[in-house]
Design an enzyme around this catalytic site. Structure first.
Site, PDB file in Angstrom:
ATOM      1  N   GLY A   4      27.931  22.193 -10.438  1.00 41.63           N
ATOM      2  CA  GLY A   4      28.174  23.631 -10.510  1.00 41.63           C
ATOM      3  C   GLY A   4      28.302  24.252  -9.130  1.00 41.63           C
ATOM      4  N   ARG A  34      29.574  22.781  -6.512  1.00 42.22           N
ATOM      5  CA  ARG A  34      30.943  22.445  -6.073  1.00 42.22           C
ATOM      6  C   ARG A  34      31.945  23.406  -6.702  1.00 42.22           C
ATOM      7  NH1 ARG A  34      34.564  18.717  -4.194  1.00 42.22           N
ATOM      8  NH2 ARG A  34      36.412  18.403  -5.468  1.00 42.22           N
ATOM      9  N   ARG A  37       6.710  -6.968  -8.527  1.00 42.32           N
ATOM     10  CA  ARG A  37       6.792  -7.142  -7.070  1.00 42.32           C
ATOM     11  C   ARG A  37       5.785  -6.282  -6.319  1.00 42.32           C
ATOM     12  NH1 ARG A  37      10.359  -4.387  -3.740  1.00 42.32           N
ATOM     13  NH2 ARG A  37      11.688  -3.943  -5.515  1.00 42.32           N
ATOM     14  N   SER A  56      19.090  -2.583   8.445  1.00 43.67           N
ATOM     15  CA  SER A  56      20.261  -3.189   7.814  1.00 43.67           C
ATOM     16  C   SER A  56      21.550  -2.444   8.139  1.00 43.67           C
ATOM     17  CB  SER A  56      20.085  -3.197   6.295  1.00 43.67           C
ATOM     18  OG  SER A  56      20.071  -1.858   5.805  1.00 43.67           O
ATOM     19  N   GLU A 112      14.776  11.253  -7.149  1.00 42.84           N
ATOM     20  CA  GLU A 112      15.285  11.101  -5.792  1.00 42.84           C
ATOM     21  C   GLU A 112      16.712  11.620  -5.732  1.00 42.84           C
ATOM     22  OE1 GLU A 112      14.699   7.707  -2.644  1.00 42.84           O
ATOM     23  OE2 GLU A 112      16.341   7.158  -3.990  1.00 42.84           O
ATOM     24  N   ASN A 128      28.650   5.601   1.266  1.00 40.51           N
ATOM     25  CA  ASN A 128      28.465   5.152  -0.111  1.00 40.51           C
ATOM     26  C   ASN A 128      29.208   3.847  -0.382  1.00 40.51           C
ATOM     27  OD1 ASN A 128      27.314   5.757  -2.778  1.00 40.51           O
ATOM     28  ND2 ASN A 128      29.461   5.811  -3.384  1.00 40.51           N
ATOM     29  N   HIS A 152      24.712  -3.537  -1.559  1.00 43.41           N
ATOM     30  CA  HIS A 152      23.870  -3.719  -2.747  1.00 43.41           C
ATOM     31  C   HIS A 152      24.410  -4.842  -3.625  1.00 43.41           C
ATOM     32  CE1 HIS A 152      22.353  -2.857  -6.833  1.00 43.41           C
ATOM     33  NE2 HIS A 152      21.265  -2.514  -6.198  1.00 43.41           N
TER      34      HIS A 152
END
Length: 192
Positions: free
Chosen positions: A23, A25, A56, A112, A137, A146, A153
């Site tokens: 919204g 944008r 983990r 990284s 998040e 990205n 990833h």
């Protein structure tokens, strides 16, 4: 654990945040201005991913809503690095959630090469049983950041979360070049 029930507030959080941020944008576009938001995506972490983190990190299932801050995640993409900080200021000005934590991996990249701006928020979801505060998040990054993060990833996943040293080093170099490209694009934009 009843996963279907567990996911309800997180799914609602992601859905509502995507609508609200998209919204923003639309508001820029209706005012004839360039939006700092290129596009918005969101997801709820998969059950398999949550279960892997439980093992983990030795997490207690009863504390997941407190110990995992990224079960609900929204990503905002910008065209330019400086727009990341414009979006951050827009988010800081909002009253529909509370910002709990901020981490600037844009100017302080991870070893990284990963770059993104992370915010952990507390979002109030209205459930039929009353309000439930959900941790979520928000990540803000350029489209170029990205693309790099998506590829990194994917490669990390294919190698069982542990990249061979040579591939990790190559990705770090590419991340640095990618950021140089982002900075150069911003310089070109500023010079016009």
């Amino acid at each position: 654990m009843d996963w279907d029930q567990f996911y309800v507030p997180y799914q609602q959080t992601v859905t509502e945040l995507k609508v609200k941020l998209r919204g923003l944008r639309n508001q820029y576009e209706k005012d004839g201005k360039n939006s700092p938001i290129e596009f918005v995506t969101g997801r709820v972490k998969s059950q398999a991913s949550i279960e892997e983190k439980i093992v983990r990190r030795h997490l207690d299932e009863a504390r997941l809503s407190l110990d995992l801050q990224d079960i609900a995640g929204v990503r905002i993409m910008t065209k330019y690095v400086e727009e990341i900080y414009t979006v951050i200021e827009l988010l800081r000005g909002r009253t529909d959630f509370q910002i709990l934590e901020e981490r600037d991996y844009v100017m302080n990249a991870k070893p990284s090469g990963y770059r993104s701006y992370h915010m952990v928020i507390e979002y109030p979801v209205q459930m039929y049983s009353g309000e439930k505060k959900v941790l979520a998040e928000i990540q803000v990054r350029t489209v170029a950041m990205n693309v790099w993060a998506t590829i990194e990833h994917d490669l990390r996943y294919k190698h069982g979360d542990e990249l061979p040293k040579q591939i990790a080093e190559q990705l770090t170099v590419l991340a640095d070049r990618n950021f140089e490209w982002d900075q150069r694009v911003s310089e070109i934009r500023a010079a016009e």
